[in-house]
Design a protein around this motif. Structure first.
Motif, PDB file in Angstrom:
ATOM      1  N   SER A 143      -2.356   2.559   2.385  1.00  0.00           N
ATOM      2  CA  SER A 143      -2.207   1.124   1.060  1.00  0.00           C
ATOM      3  C   SER A 143      -2.908   1.522   0.136  1.00  0.00           C
ATOM      4  CB  SER A 143      -2.563   0.454   2.082  1.00  0.00           C
ATOM      5  OG  SER A 143      -3.370   0.052   2.226  1.00  0.00           O
ATOM      6  N   ASN A 167      -0.294  -1.202  -4.186  1.00  0.00           N
ATOM      7  CA  ASN A 167      -0.192  -2.130  -3.513  1.00  0.00           C
ATOM      8  C   ASN A 167      -1.113  -3.123  -4.227  1.00  0.00           C
ATOM      9  OD1 ASN A 167       1.690  -1.402  -1.992  1.00  0.00           O
ATOM     10  ND2 ASN A 167       0.007  -0.239  -1.339  1.00  0.00           N
ATOM     11  N   GLY A 198      -5.058  -2.153  -1.962  1.00  0.00           N
ATOM     12  CA  GLY A 198      -4.022  -2.537  -1.112  1.00  0.00           C
ATOM     13  C   GLY A 198      -4.615  -3.261   0.366  1.00  0.00           C
TER      14      GLY A 198
END
Length: 207
Positions: A143, A167, A198
């Motif tokens: 992420s 993200n 993220g």
């Protein structure tokens, strides 16, 4: 045949040979040609290949103007867009020094923040920010962007700047509330706060 007379054979006179046909003089006669397969140019002696596709242009993100360093502009409002010269600063007075600022990772690793950090899965150097140290974050969920954010120190405060990550970068308060950082805007971090790159959560700590 009688003697050497070539015009007689077996006693009979051989008729004269008819003249051979001359070249055709009818210009209107159709000319037959063998047709070319579809897609072939008659003037070319090569066959075009379909093995190579037409290149498709790839859209690239356009980043904003990077601040030259993490030196805040006095009197600027928190959350204002970063200028070409410096990020924003907090309007309230802050301490002039930080003792042992560091980034604590989920695996227990501790990264010093004295010189700032460029963080990401495989962070690359970023010109114009005054930070050269890089820290690779081992994010199994992927992420975290390759070059996700920059953390720096100026006027006794820690700042984080999201580099247009996929993200986002989120500040997590003590009560659990979350604040999404605006990309390319230097955001001040309260002491001993959590940050999420993220889905990868870290802790910013000072003594």
């Amino acid at each position: 045949m009688s003697g050497d007379n070539v015009d007689e054979r077996n006693g009979y006179q051989v008729p004269p040979r008819p003249p051979l046909p001359g070249p055709a003089t009818n210009s209107a006669a159709p000319v037959r040609k063998i047709g070319m397969p579809p897609g072939i140019e008659p003037a070319l002696d090569t066959v075009p290949s379909s093995d190579h596709g037409i290149p498709i242009p790839v859209a690239r993100p356009e980043f904003g103007v990077a601040p030259t360093s993490f030196t805040p502009v006095p009197g600027a409002a928190v959350g204002a867009p970063a200028s070409a010269h410096a990020p924003v600063t907090a309007p309230t007075p802050v301490a002039t020094t930080l003792r042992n600022p560091r980034l604590e990772l989920p695996d227990g690793s501790v990264l010093p923040l004295d010189q700032g950090l460029i963080v990401g899965r495989d962070p690359q150097h970023q010109d114009g920010y005054g930070v050269t140290e890089r820290a690779r974050l081992h994010d199994v969920e992927r992420s975290v962007s390759k070059t996700h954010a920059i953390l720096g120190i100026a006027e006794g405060r820690i700042w984080v700047l999201d580099l247009n990550s996929t993200n986002g970068t989120v500040l997590i308060a003590d009560d659990g509330s979350e604040t999404l950082c605006t990309p390319e805007v230097a955001t001040p971090l309260p002491a001993n706060t959590a940050v999420r790159f993220g889905e990868y959560r870290v802790q910013v700590t000072v003594d």
